[in-house]
Scaffold this active site. Structure first.
Site, short mmCIF file in Angstrom:
data_model
loop_
_atom_site.label_atom_id
_atom_site.label_comp_id
_atom_site.label_asym_id
_atom_site.label_seq_id
_atom_site.Cartn_x
_atom_site.Cartn_y
_atom_site.Cartn_z
N HIS A 472 -6.95 -24.77 8.48
CA HIS A 472 -7.98 -23.73 8.31
C HIS A 472 -9.32 -24.35 7.92
CE1 HIS A 472 -4.34 -21.08 6.89
NE2 HIS A 472 -4.33 -21.28 8.19
N PRO A 473 -9.88 -25.28 8.70
CA PRO A 473 -11.16 -25.87 8.31
C PRO A 473 -12.33 -24.91 8.55
CG PRO A 473 -10.50 -26.73 10.45
CD PRO A 473 -9.37 -25.85 9.97
#
Length: 539
Positions: A472-473
């Protein structure tokens, strides 16, 4: 040289939605550049195929993070989609919006029009929710099908009963009025097949005739005339390919994601002057926030051995797998139609926490030590737990002036003390959930972190040894006011100080949200399409 009204770099979740919405106007022409191939591979469309696409370099950027201060000397693998649909074509299918608080915080940081009441209509416009949900919060007529896990597994039921026994309520819709509680996961799967952003948005848009999608087109530089973006240079076929360029008469839009969008800005001379000069790149526009502020969710996984029941570990072996393959081929149901995560649980790390700051996922399976996406042979069950809103921040920076060299990705997991406290609290809660009374008939023993781990320091040590990214960057081209030192784009997603250039993807998030990022990335692009066209929801 070809000229279009809009050139979109990246055919991931955001790029697919943008191409669809902008092409609704037949007078507009749109070009989409995608570094990867078409989304033809069967593993993309088979939900259980995510285990295969996880390491397939033909459709995956397969990045590696830098060793962090709290990762036990490990470089953590960072997969990202490199095909039509981007990461929505290789992810775990989960649809999770986040909390009201997340978006109200964005607005409080100076971003007009990004509060929860502003973004909810776009979440609703995107989706075709099948199943439970209050229509005040859920959409029924959108292009993206969202269903609830239909695999009724005894271990999943026992896990949810265990959560309820600990005071965590059952919540049939964590994308509704409130997120807290435990429930089966909602996912972008329909009739046993993945619903990627390409399938829901890009492929229908291509039929309109005003969208030109170019695959194997690796963007190398934004073409600038002064402070205006006028086009994009790219290599047909990637490294060693034929140089080409395409012009944009209206705007260039970067939708490459939280790693690739800041990388392309920096390669084009937009970013920190010190960084650019260190690589011999001419500074075209000084903007210190480019690539800074990276956030991600960091998850240790608590594993227990299972008795008295078969888990997915056995069901995917030998003749069992042939039975499941036949079941999927004839009914589109069964093991091959599943997401990697079955149950979602949102709760508090402590009594004083105002909104749930822990997210936990349950899977009736376990994975090989230190190897994500590869199942063990012996039966197990896993709870991944992570802090929803981390404070630690890292960065994405070019490694050199070579556009084909992967960027430096330093996430700085657990650098903030609060993050360490919450991660430990999550692991303790995961242990309590697995040892709850409803799971007792199936619980054999704790495999990781193991019963000898009892103190906070021991839990933290275990987290540094085995924690991983949750993929989940975000937050590397943050949205905020022009007078801030960290913002890259304004609340219209225009790059500060530039003309004809926007960034529209998860990188614009000013703060991490309490969720997986795909749903909100789709929403960001949908809202941005109206901002670009000067439209309102009612127009």
């Amino acid at each position: 040289m070809d000229t279009f009204d809009y050139v979109i770099v990246g055919a991931g979740s955001a790029g697919c939605v943008l191409a669809n919405r902008l092409s609704e106007d037949p007078s507009l022409s749109i070009c989409v550049l995608e570094a990867g191939p078409r989304d033809w591979h069967p593993y993309i469309h088979l939900p259980a195929g995510f285990i295969k696409t996880f390491h397939m370099r033909s459709i995956n950027w397969a990045y590696q993070q830098e060793v962090g201060p709290w990762t036990g000397g490990r470089s953590i693998y960072a997969p990202r989609g490199k095909t039509l649909g981007g990461s929505s074509s290789i992810n775990g299918h989960i649809f999770n919006r986040g909390q009201r608080l997340d978006f109200d915080t964005w607005a409080q940081l100076g971003n007009r029009g990004w509060g929860y009441s502003d973004v909810l209509p776009y979440f609703k416009r995107l989706e075709r929710r099948i199943g439970e949900g209050d229509d005040e919060y859920r959409g029924r007529e959108g292009s993206l099908t969202v269903t609830t896990m239909d695999w009724k597994d005894p271990l999943c039921e026992a896990f949810m009963a265990g959560a309820i026994s600990l005071g965590i309520p059952r919540n049939p819709d964590y994308n509704g009025a409130i997120q807290e509680g435990v429930s089966y996961a909602q996912r972008t799967i329909q009739n046993g097949l993945r619903v990627s952003a390409a399938k829901a948005f890009l492929h229908p848009a291509r039929k309109r005739g005003n969208v030109d999608v170019r695959t194997h087109a690796h963007a190398t530089q934004i073409i600038l005339e002064g402070k205006r973006a006028v086009g994009v240079r790219y290599a047909k076929g990637g490294r060693g390919g034929t140089p080409a360029e395409v012009r944009a008469s209206k705007e260039v839009i970067l939708s490459g994601g939280s790693y690739n969008s800041p990388q392309l800005l920096q390669l084009s001379g937009i970013g920190s002057p010190e960084l650019l000069r260190s690589h011999g790149i001419e500074v075209r526009h000084a903007l210190s926030g480019v690539g800074e502020g990276l956030q991600d969710h960091y998850a240790p996984r608590t594993v227990a051995r299972v008795k008295n029941i078969k888990t997915i570990n056995q069901l995917r072996q030998g003749w069992h797998l042939w039975v499941e393959a036949l079941k999927w081929a004839t009914t589109r149901r069964g093991l091959l139609s599943l997401s990697p995560t079955m149950v979602y649980c949102f709760w508090h790390s402590g009594e004083t926490t105002e909104s749930s700051d822990l997210q936990m996922t349950f899977t009736p399976a376990s994975y090989k030590e230190g190897v994500q996406g590869q199942l063990e042979n012996e039966p197990g069950m896993t709870v991944a737990s992570w802090q929803q809103r981390p404070e630690s921040r890292g960065y994405v920076r070019i490694r050199s002036a070579d556009p084909f060299e992967p960027p430096i990705i330093q996430t700085n997991y657990l650098v903030a003390e609060l993050d360490r406290r919450v991660v430990v609290a999550g692991m303790k809660l995961a242990r309590r959930l697995l040892k709850s009374q409803p799971l007792a008939p199936y619980y054999d023993y704790e495999d990781f972190p193991g019963p000898n781990v009892q103190s906070d320091d021991e839990f933290l040590d275990a987290a540094t040894r085995r924690g991983t990214t949750t993929f989940h960057p975000g937050c590397t081209c943050r949205m905020g006011p022009a007078d801030s030192t960290w913002a890259v784009v304004d609340d219209q997603l225009r790059v500060h100080g530039m003309q004809g250039l926007r960034v529209i993807d998860a990188s614009i998030m000013p703060r991490m949200i309490s969720a997986n990022l795909n749903a909100s990335t789709l929403m960001i692009a949908d809202k941005a399409s109206d901002l670009i066209r000067g439209k309102s929801l009612s127009s």
